[in-house]
Design an enzyme around this catalytic site. Structure first.
Site, PDB file in Angstrom:
ATOM      1  CG  MET A  88      41.073  33.509  47.440  1.00  0.00           C
ATOM      2  SD  MET A  88      42.601  32.579  47.221  1.00  0.00           S
ATOM      3  CE  MET A  88      42.806  31.961  48.882  1.00  0.00           C
ATOM      4  CB  ILE A  90      36.924  24.543  45.236  1.00  0.00           C
ATOM      5  CG1 ILE A  90      38.235  24.556  46.025  1.00  0.00           C
ATOM      6  CG2 ILE A  90      36.810  23.279  44.398  1.00  0.00           C
ATOM      7  CD1 ILE A  90      38.359  23.490  47.077  1.00  0.00           C
ATOM      8  CG  ASN A 105      44.506  28.117  39.425  1.00  0.00           C
ATOM      9  OD1 ASN A 105      44.308  29.323  39.647  1.00  0.00           O
ATOM     10  ND2 ASN A 105      44.932  27.297  40.372  1.00  0.00           N
ATOM     11  CG  HIS A 107      49.232  26.567  43.031  1.00  0.00           C
ATOM     12  ND1 HIS A 107      48.220  26.802  43.940  1.00  0.00           N
ATOM     13  CD2 HIS A 107      50.227  25.956  43.726  1.00  0.00           C
ATOM     14  CE1 HIS A 107      48.580  26.327  45.122  1.00  0.00           C
ATOM     15  NE2 HIS A 107      49.798  25.816  45.013  1.00  0.00           N
TER      16      HIS A 107
HETATM   17  C1  GRF Z   1      48.663  34.678  42.635  1.00  0.00           C
HETATM   18  O1  GRF Z   1      49.922  34.816  43.212  1.00  0.00           O
HETATM   19  C2  GRF Z   1      48.356  33.256  42.279  1.00  0.00           C
HETATM   20  O2  GRF Z   1      49.456  32.425  42.274  1.00  0.00           O
HETATM   21  C3  GRF Z   1      47.431  32.787  43.352  1.00  0.00           C
HETATM   22  O3  GRF Z   1      46.763  33.926  43.808  1.00  0.00           O
HETATM   23  C4  GRF Z   1      47.558  35.070  43.593  1.00  0.00           C
HETATM   24  C5  GRF Z   1      46.667  36.131  43.049  1.00  0.00           C
HETATM   25  O4  GRF Z   1      47.290  37.360  42.994  1.00  0.00           O
HETATM   26  N1  GRF Z   1      46.553  31.763  42.832  1.00  0.00           N
HETATM   27  P1  GRF Z   1      46.618  38.567  42.217  1.00  0.00           P
HETATM   28  O5  GRF Z   1      45.218  38.730  42.767  1.00  0.00           O
HETATM   29  O6  GRF Z   1      46.621  38.247  40.768  1.00  0.00           O
HETATM   30  O7  GRF Z   1      47.493  39.749  42.557  1.00  0.00           O
END
Ligand code: GRF
Length: 188
Positions: A88, A90, A105, A107
């Site tokens: 989380m 950038i 990444n 998303h």
């Molecule tokens: C994922 O769903 C991804 O799309 C987003 O953050 C979430 C992370 O989930 N970027 P996790 O920590 O891998 O369970």
């Protein structure tokens, strides 16, 4: 097969980390996870990394030079690719310029739609018919790099936040490994 050394960046649950680790045990899978980076000491993924004896560094992003610490460790573990998985924070332009290798990444939307945060909420609000997930290269624009793989599904009429997340994440568990295979097969 000679595997590439990967580092997974997390901030929370780490379910994609778990899935990638599981897949990486296959001798044909192109990456081996050598390092985990988290900006959250309480992330569940941190415990998971420890349990599996994967070196894990926890960075304090309020410290001005936290990215240098990460870069030093990436060098130390000879990392060839970074996989962001729910990180989380950038990634700065300087970091991308210094690392020079691939950063990818995942998303939870069909990019270029719904870049940024609160994705599921916005998808439900705009009454989208379809959604899914995207694996993309990271560049200097938020969620804006070249798309490697996308998977989609139709949203049910009575869908809510939790089932949207569940269905999206289920697709992520196949999309992320496939994207990594694609990267190293097609040598982008
Ligand atoms: C994922 O769903 C991804 O799309 C987003 O953050 C979430 C992370 O989930 N970027 P996790 O920590 O891998 O369970």
């Amino acid at each position: 097969m000679v595997k590439k050394n990967a580092c997974v960046f997390i901030s929370g649950e780490g379910s994609n980390l778990k899935n990638l680790l599981k897949r990486s045990r296959d001798y044909n899978f192109p990456i081996s996870i050598k390092l985990v980076v988290s900006n959250n000491p309480k992330a569940r993924g941190v415990n998971f990394a420890k349990k599996h004896s994967i070196p894990c560094i926890i960075v304090n992003t309020r410290f001005r030079f936290f990215e240098s610490i990460i870069l030093n460790n990436l060098n130390k573990y000879k990392i060839n690719i970074i996989c962001l998985a729910g990180y989380m924070k950038i990634i700065s332009k300087n970091f991308l310029r210094s690392f020079k290798k691939q950063v990818v990444n995942i998303h939870p939307s069909l990019l270029p739609k719904f870049k940024g945060l609160n994705t599921y909420k916005r998808i439900l609000k705009t009454k989208e018919i379809k959604t899914g997930c995207t694996v993309h290269f990271v560049n200097e624009k938020l969620d804006g790099g070249r798309i490697i793989a996308q998977k989609s599904f139709y949203i049910m009429l009575n869908s809510n936040l939790s089932d949207l997340k569940k269905r999206t994440q289920n697709l992520e568990y196949s999309a992320y490994p496939e994207a990594l295979i694609k990267i190293f097969r097609a040598s982008y």
